[in-house]
Write a protein that holds these residues in place. Structure first.
Motif, short mmCIF file in Angstrom:
data_model
loop_
_atom_site.label_atom_id
_atom_site.label_comp_id
_atom_site.label_asym_id
_atom_site.label_seq_id
_atom_site.Cartn_x
_atom_site.Cartn_y
_atom_site.Cartn_z
N UNK A 440 0.79 -1.24 0.00
CA UNK A 440 0.00 0.00 0.00
C UNK A 440 0.82 1.28 0.00
N UNK A 441 2.08 1.19 -0.44
CA UNK A 441 2.98 2.35 -0.41
C UNK A 441 2.43 3.54 -1.20
N UNK A 442 1.86 3.27 -2.38
CA UNK A 442 1.31 4.35 -3.20
C UNK A 442 0.22 5.08 -2.43
N UNK A 443 -0.72 4.33 -1.88
CA UNK A 443 -1.81 4.96 -1.14
C UNK A 443 -1.32 5.75 0.06
N UNK A 444 -0.30 5.24 0.73
CA UNK A 444 0.23 5.94 1.90
C UNK A 444 0.96 7.21 1.49
N UNK A 445 1.59 7.22 0.32
CA UNK A 445 2.19 8.46 -0.18
C UNK A 445 1.12 9.49 -0.51
N UNK A 446 0.04 9.05 -1.16
CA UNK A 446 -1.06 9.97 -1.47
C UNK A 446 -1.68 10.50 -0.18
#
Length: 517
Positions: A440-446
């Motif tokens: 979920x790295x992308x979502x956590x960056x967003x």
């Protein structure tokens, strides 16, 4: 330990994906090993402790690739990294990985035994987050090396004379019956000095290791080293956050403010280029998520999204940056590769909507950089030590200060935004699906970028942040120490252990490095 530098610890290295603490740090360790072996490596045995993170992630997050690239003398941006296995085979280097419980106290511990037909050496090193490293042992001797000095290692026997000691005039370490001396300098050692050492009676061999960091570890009279000290310093000087950051980095690096400005401008070009590439669309075989930035861009154009243009441009730029990282494109660890989307996505996205100039972007990034310095000094950027709050949490805090700088907010507002954003991020775990730095790295960056925007607006409206920034950093450090091992980038907790995530991991291509358990 050297004080953090914006261009060492916070905004850097410039690299290819997937992970700064795995691939970029491993490459730097590998380059030091290459120098220790006089550029002649034939065999490597690397041991990872199961209590750390590398047993489950060394293949999938680029540790093997990084070590190989370092052994071959490559930079972290080298395009050959994607085909490292073939290049290592062509170079005749045998690599064996073992999982051994040896009481490692750091999650990212590399225990290396390296040899060729003439010599063998041992090195123990740590990846400390964001591509930063520390060498803690060489050939049985305790050392402290961060890759920010020129280092000379002198091996001597019982015949080593007092005259030789005078030549060295530095700290002495012992490895059994073999005295071991280490010298360091911010300037390259003269060849005649090295020749003199080699010819001194009792000297067995001399090894010279060059720095692997862009900013050397100078001893400087710093204007401040904590946020509290900075605020007190500014009661006299009345500077903005970006100006204080520039003053700090000029003292820390020894470079002029003009030179540092140009260094940051170069990073701006890399950020903007990566965002553009990501919006166009990226691809890479060893990847979980498809390219999603182009679809988001189309939704923006068609009016199919909720929210406002600023929020959506930030989401788009953050997504684009993360997808360039996942396709092995060139990015900046800001402060890590796993969180490389948050700060540049926020800053470049805002600049695209608000028509901010490169000069304004540079100032915003310096403001973000000094916030990162305080985090690096008081805690960590390594998810292996403190979960994703150390990565995207830190990046969101930095981005919040950058946005306040764009808005010409006060120093108190910029620091307040950083404090609010980091407070909001405490406790976020790191649970990469399939051991890939994508979801979920992308979502956590967003999420971190959205948190930065909200926190910046709260601070600009003079919401009270209550807890001083240094205290928030200290709290983050304590929360990280209390986190279960499984929730710190091991792939052994959270979403990584769901049935679907396990299925995804089982479907990924297996590696070819020999594993001995």
């Amino acid at each position: 330990m050297s004080l953090p530098s914006i261009f060492n610890d916070v905004l850097g290295p410039v690299m290819r994906g997937p992970s700064s603490s795995h691939s970029a740090a491993a490459l730097r360790i590998g380059r030091l090993v290459r120098q220790l072996m006089d550029n002649n490596i034939k065999n490597l045995l690397v041991e990872y402790d199961p209590n750390g993170s590398l047993v489950t992630t060394h293949k999938s997050q680029g540790t093997d690739m990084g070590i190989a690239g370092g052994f071959l003398g490559w930079d972290p941006t080298d395009e050959r990294l994607m085909d490292y296995e073939q290049h290592i085979e062509d170079a005749g280097i045998e690599i064996e990985v073992r999982y051994v419980s040896y009481g490692a106290t750091h999650a990212n511990t590399y225990k290396l035994a390296i040899s060729n037909e003439l010599e063998e050496h041992q090195m123990t090193a740590l990846s400390t987050g964001g591509g930063m490293i520390e060498v803690v042992k060489i050939d049985g001797a305790d050392v402290t090396m961060f890759g920010d000095f020129y280092e000379v290692l002198v091996y001597v026997d019982a015949d080593f004379s007092s005259e030789g000691v005078k030549i060295l005039n530095d700290s002495k370490f012992y490895n059994g019956n073999k005295p071991f001396y280490k010298l360091k300098s911010t300037e390259k050692f003269a060849s005649n000095f090295i020749a003199e050492l080699k010819s001194t009676e009792g000297v067995i061999t001399v090894k010279v290791l060059d720095p692997v960091l862009p900013i050397l570890g100078v001893e400087a009279n710093m204007p401040f080293t904590t946020c509290e000290e900075m605020e007190a310093y500014n009661e006299i000087h009345d500077l903005s956050l970006w100006q204080l950051a520039l003053r700090y980095e000029a003292s820390r690096s020894g470079f002029s403010e003009e030179h540092l400005y140009k260094m940051m401008l170069n990073l701006v070009d890399i950020f903007k280029n990566a965002v553009s590439i990501g919006i166009e669309g990226t691809s890479y075989d060893d990847r979980i998520l498809p390219s999603q930035a182009p679809g988001f861009q189309n939704k923006i154009k068609s009016g199919g999204l909720l929210g406002n243009p600023l929020t959506n441009e930030i989401i788009l730029a953050t997504t684009a940056m993360m997808e360039v990282k996942s396709s092995m494109g060139i990015i900046v660890a800001a402060p890590t590769a796993g969180s490389c989307g948050t700060l540049p996505g926020t800053v470049i996205g805002a600049a695209r909507v608000m028509n901010y100039s490169d000069d304004e972007i540079v100032k915003a990034l310096f403001a973000a950089g000094i916030i990162g310095v305080f985090i690096a000094k008081g805690s960590t950027f390594a998810a292996e030590e403190a979960g994703c709050m150390a990565e995207t949490g830190s990046a969101g805090s930095m981005a919040a200060a950058a946005l306040v700088t764009f808005a010409k907010g006060s120093l108190n507002q910029a620091v307040g935004a950083a404090s609010i954003a980091l407070q909001n991020a405490l406790g976020i775990i790191c649970d990469p699906i399939g051991n890939r730095v994508e979801a979920p790295c992308l979502g956590k960056n967003v999420m971190a970028a959205s948190n930065a925007l909200s926190s910046a607006n709260m601070a600009l409206a003079d919401y009270k942040h209550l807890i001083p920034f240094d205290e928030v950093v200290e709290a983050m450090n304590k929360v990280g120490k209390a986190m279960p091992h499984q929730h710190c980038c091991t792939g052994l907790g959270g979403l990584a252990m769901t049935p679907t995530a396990q299925k995804i991991e089982n479907e990924l291509v297996k590696g070819h490095v020999k594993i001995s358990c």
